[in-house]
Design an enzyme around this catalytic site. Sequence first.
Site, PDB file in Angstrom:
ATOM      1  N   LYS A  52     -19.733 -34.347  -0.326  1.00 55.09           N
ATOM      2  CA  LYS A  52     -20.522 -35.325   0.423  1.00 55.09           C
ATOM      3  C   LYS A  52     -22.009 -34.988   0.360  1.00 55.09           C
ATOM      4  CE  LYS A  52     -16.979 -36.773   3.728  1.00 55.09           C
ATOM      5  NZ  LYS A  52     -16.554 -36.765   5.144  1.00 55.09           N
ATOM      6  N   SER A  68     -20.111 -32.776   6.058  1.00 55.45           N
ATOM      7  CA  SER A  68     -19.074 -32.289   6.957  1.00 55.45           C
ATOM      8  C   SER A  68     -17.814 -33.119   6.762  1.00 55.45           C
ATOM      9  CB  SER A  68     -19.558 -32.392   8.409  1.00 55.45           C
ATOM     10  OG  SER A  68     -18.623 -31.820   9.285  1.00 55.45           O
ATOM     11  N   ASP A  69     -16.676 -32.467   6.888  1.00 56.95           N
ATOM     12  CA  ASP A  69     -15.403 -33.172   6.827  1.00 56.95           C
ATOM     13  C   ASP A  69     -14.411 -32.434   7.715  1.00 56.95           C
ATOM     14  OD1 ASP A  69     -14.136 -35.510   5.244  1.00 56.95           O
ATOM     15  OD2 ASP A  69     -12.595 -33.950   5.281  1.00 56.95           O
ATOM     16  N   GLN A  70     -13.434 -33.169   8.212  1.00 51.74           N
ATOM     17  CA  GLN A  70     -12.494 -32.586   9.170  1.00 51.74           C
ATOM     18  C   GLN A  70     -11.073 -33.048   8.901  1.00 51.74           C
ATOM     19  OE1 GLN A  70     -12.574 -33.902  13.431  1.00 51.74           O
ATOM     20  NE2 GLN A  70     -13.189 -31.785  13.766  1.00 51.74           N
ATOM     21  N   GLY A 105     -15.016 -28.597   7.705  1.00 51.83           N
ATOM     22  CA  GLY A 105     -15.827 -28.059   6.630  1.00 51.83           C
ATOM     23  C   GLY A 105     -17.272 -28.453   6.871  1.00 51.83           C
TER      24      GLY A 105
END
Length: 192
Positions: A52, A68-70, A105
């Site tokens: 991203k 950011s990723d979740q 992340g």
Amino acid sequence: MTQLVLASSSPFRKAILDKLNLPFETASPDIDETRHINESPQDYVARLSEEKARALQQQYPNALIIGSDQTAIINGETIGKPGNYDNAYKQLSDASGKTIVFLTGLTLFNSVTNISDTEVVPFQVHFRSLTPQMINNYLTAEQPYSCAGSFKSEGLGIALFEKLEGDDPNTLIGLPLIKLIRMLEKQGQTII
């Protein structure tokens, strides 16, 4: 101050980053979020957070870009955003009385040096035993269909929990600020 960019269209992540009182822009990265075969949840969120951030390098060639990723893990299964009532009902039913691990992340990418700093930050949510009526009432009231795990902890979703465990409550909403502050400081950005 180097230009700061949040690689996200999430209003929740934007609201978290606003807490730092730093000027920043937001831009939505266009990436494929399909999980790779045999990719661990940790590797998955780390990869997506970096992809991203790097996706915006051409658009922001002189910036620090935050990605950011979740994802969440229930009963050993990786879950994401439910998308609708039925999926959300199943996710909350599966979570009832259990502990769910959320993995976020976080990447800070310097588009000038092409260097990124990536970490995966865990957070545990201990759910109360939820009755079908409680789940229905919650979903009807808040409709958290675009939230991993089917709840908004910053809203009424807090009523679903026994306790929360983690270093930074912002992690659960999708942007670990304590880690991000340290990453920004390593890049010479003063926060306070």
